[in-house]
Design an enzyme around this catalytic site. Structure first.
Site, PDB file in Angstrom:
ATOM      1  N   MET A   1       0.982  -1.134   0.015  1.00 42.94           N
ATOM      2  CA  MET A   1       0.165  -0.098  -0.077  1.00 42.94           C
ATOM      3  C   MET A   1       0.666   1.221   0.192  1.00 42.94           C
ATOM      4  O   MET A   1       1.350   1.853  -1.049  1.00 42.94           O
ATOM      5  CB  MET A   1      -0.760   0.080   1.228  1.00 42.94           C
ATOM      6  N   CYS A   2       1.368   1.817   1.116  1.00 43.93           N
ATOM      7  CA  CYS A   2       2.071   2.894   1.269  1.00 43.93           C
ATOM      8  C   CYS A   2       1.279   4.305   1.178  1.00 43.93           C
ATOM      9  O   CYS A   2       0.418   4.299   0.449  1.00 43.93           O
ATOM     10  CB  CYS A   2       3.127   3.001   0.146  1.00 43.93           C
ATOM     11  N   GLY A   3       1.762   5.245   1.927  1.00 46.62           N
ATOM     12  CA  GLY A   3       1.081   6.310   2.111  1.00 46.62           C
ATOM     13  C   GLY A   3       2.126   7.744   1.727  1.00 46.62           C
ATOM     14  O   GLY A   3       3.218   7.633   2.070  1.00 46.62           O
TER      15      GLY A   3
END
Lengths: 228, 295
Positions: free
Chosen positions: B1-3
């Site tokens: 995912m990662c933000g």
């Protein structure tokens, strides 16, 4: 009477539990939700003819699986709005992100701004009206229902389409596999007129083009029987 | 995912609040990436070069670093230790020598630049931001990342942002599929990635393009033809801030612009705490479209 719920102080699960517990015939039908601040899964799984207004912008999966309820968002909404909606109405005053109305079986989704990619992907009977533009791969494998776009459509509109009807007033960047322009017949004008009216769209049905499936991709062709 | 979060200020008066605003944005993206976090802050221009370094044993390693490095370079250096990182002010023209000194000592170089400082560690974004005192930092722009690892191990060096040239950094949400081939090409061009991480290859790609004379917009444009895979990139340079998404654009992105700032978030939640967000122009960046701002 309007009941106000502030998401700054009410946890999401409590909010959804309250909205989901409403039954048909209750007096309490109007709810106002404050401070959503991009929260995910707001007002999901509703199943009563209530009216919910969300003041602000929301994140993923607003009004997912909606039945009967009317949910309105005054701001923008994130990916997967009204995903798998069964009935009722969802209105977004701003823009919607990816896969708006995905797999929806029924009801009406109105997006007054733009929707991005994959709008109406695998729709199964929902009606979607977008006042602005839609992104690429919209109505991919769409099976049933109507997608109405007052603005322009992105690349690969209606790729691998089944029996959903697509109406676009503006330009279509490209059509997907097995999606073709089709004749606008009186019954289509009627369907479109009704949807435009119900979604508060200022447009006349005659301005639209209709797109649908060429039915070459998903029908078994008896002449090809020897190939299997 | 990662933000991903990013903030590019247009108004001088907001500079003291940069770290505070970015920290809030970063912490909001915790559930998109809880394993590591990092932030690059473009602060005041140093006279020489600022090199940010990291050690797993900071007390021991940094105790004599100032005198040892000064001795090795034959010129005095100044050093500020911040948790596992240290920001070293280097005299002009000593960067290459300092780098090889760090390599010999086993000290990791996070990045260097006249304006940029870079802090990244394994751990929850909230803890990472606190350990480095990000809230108190001021500056003109900054980029942050919360990581959920897919392509390489959960280590400090695998955390974003990646910096592969002075005052340049890149963060990424997605995964690249041609990074091994690109690694060879970029190594030949003089920008060898230091890790096995796919994102670092993209950072090297941007650095190589800029070194070849491309502007930020052209460098970002090039990623669309030369890099294969899923990506939303946010890139920082000394004066610039850029965004690009791959043509499929399944990695989320939202942007906001007011008279005061340009902001990027993987989700709207990351932008919801910014001042004046209710009046901001908010939009989803288009697929395969380059956005950049320079001052």
């Amino acid at each position: 009477m309007m009941q106000t719920i502030d998401m700054a102080t009410t946890p999401l699960r409590d909010l959804n539990a309250l909205l989901q517990s409403q039954a048909e015939g209750n007096n309490q039908i109007q709810f106002s939700i404050e401070n959503p601040k991009g929260s995910h899964a707001v007002a999901v799984g509703l199943d009563a003819p209530i009216e919910v207004t969300v003041n602000g912008s929301t994140g993923y999966y607003l009004a997912g699986m909606n039945k009967q309820a009317t949910v309105r968002v005054t701001g923008h909404t994130g990916p997967g709005v009204a995903e798998n909606m069964m009935s009722g109405t969802v209105i977004i005053e701003g823009d919607a992100s990816q896969y708006a109305g995905a797999t929806g079986h029924g009801g009406l989704l109105v997006i007054k701004g733009n929707a991005s990619s994959r709008c109406g992907i695998s729709m199964k009977g929902i009606d979607i009206v977008v006042h602005g533009n839609i992104g690429h791969m919209s109505a991919f494998m769409a099976q049933k229902g109507n997608l109405v776009v007052l603005g322009d459509a992105g690349d690969a509109l209606g790729d691998s389409l089944y029996e959903a009807r697509l109406f676009v007033r503006g330009s279509v960047k490209s059509l997907g596999a097995d999606c073709i322009e089709k004749e606008m017949r009186p019954e289509h004008i009627e369907i479109l007129k009704d949807l435009l009216e119900r979604s508060g769209a200022d447009a006349s049905p005659e301005q639209f083009k209709r797109y649908g499936s060429a039915r070459k991709l998903y029908n078994f062709n008896i002449d090809h029987a020897g190939e299997y | 995912m990662c933000g991903i979060v990013g903030l590019f200020l247009k108004k001088e008066e907001l500079r003291p609040r940069l770290g505070d605003l970015l920290s809030d944005m970063l912490v909001t993206m915790t559930d998109r990436g809880p394993d590591s976090a990092g932030i690059a802050i473009y602060g005041d221009d140093a006279e020489g070069l600022k090199m940010t370094v990291q050690s797993d044993t900071p007390e021991e390693t940094f105790a004599t670093l100032e005198t040892d490095l000064g001795g090795a370079l034959g010129k005095p250096v100044s050093l500020k230790v911040i948790d596992t990182h240290a920001v070293i002010n280097l005299p002009a023209g000593t960067e290459a020598e300092a780098k090889s000194f760090m390599k010999k000592r086993g000290i990791r170089v996070m990045g260097s630049g006249h304006a940029m400082e870079i802090f990244k560690e394994v751990g929850l974004p909230k803890d990472v931001a606190e350990r480095f005192g990000i809230r108190a930092m001021s500056g003109s722009h900054g980029i942050g990342h919360t990581r959920m690892a897919t392509e390489s191990a959960v280590t400090t060096m695998g955390a974003h942002p990646f910096s592969t040239d002075d005052d340049q950094c890149l963060v990424h949400n997605g995964s690249l599929s041609n990074h091994n081939r690109m690694r060879q090409i970029l190594t030949r061009k003089g920008f060898p990635p230091a890790t096995e991480n796919d994102t670092e290859v993209a950072a090297c790609y941007i650095s190589a393009s800029l070194a070849e004379g491309a502007n930020l917009g052209e460098a970002l444009e090039g990623t669309l033809t030369d890099l294969d895979g899923f990506f939303t990139f946010v890139v920082g340079t000394k004066n610039g801030f850029g965004v690009v998404r791959d043509p499929i654009a399944c990695k989320p992105a939202v942007m906001a612009e007011t008279d005061d700032y340009v902001a990027f978030g993987s989700e709207y939640r990351a932008l919801a705490t910014l001042p004046g967000i209710d009046e901001a122009r908010v939009w989803e960046p288009e697929p395969a479209t380059v956005y950049f701002w320079e001052r």
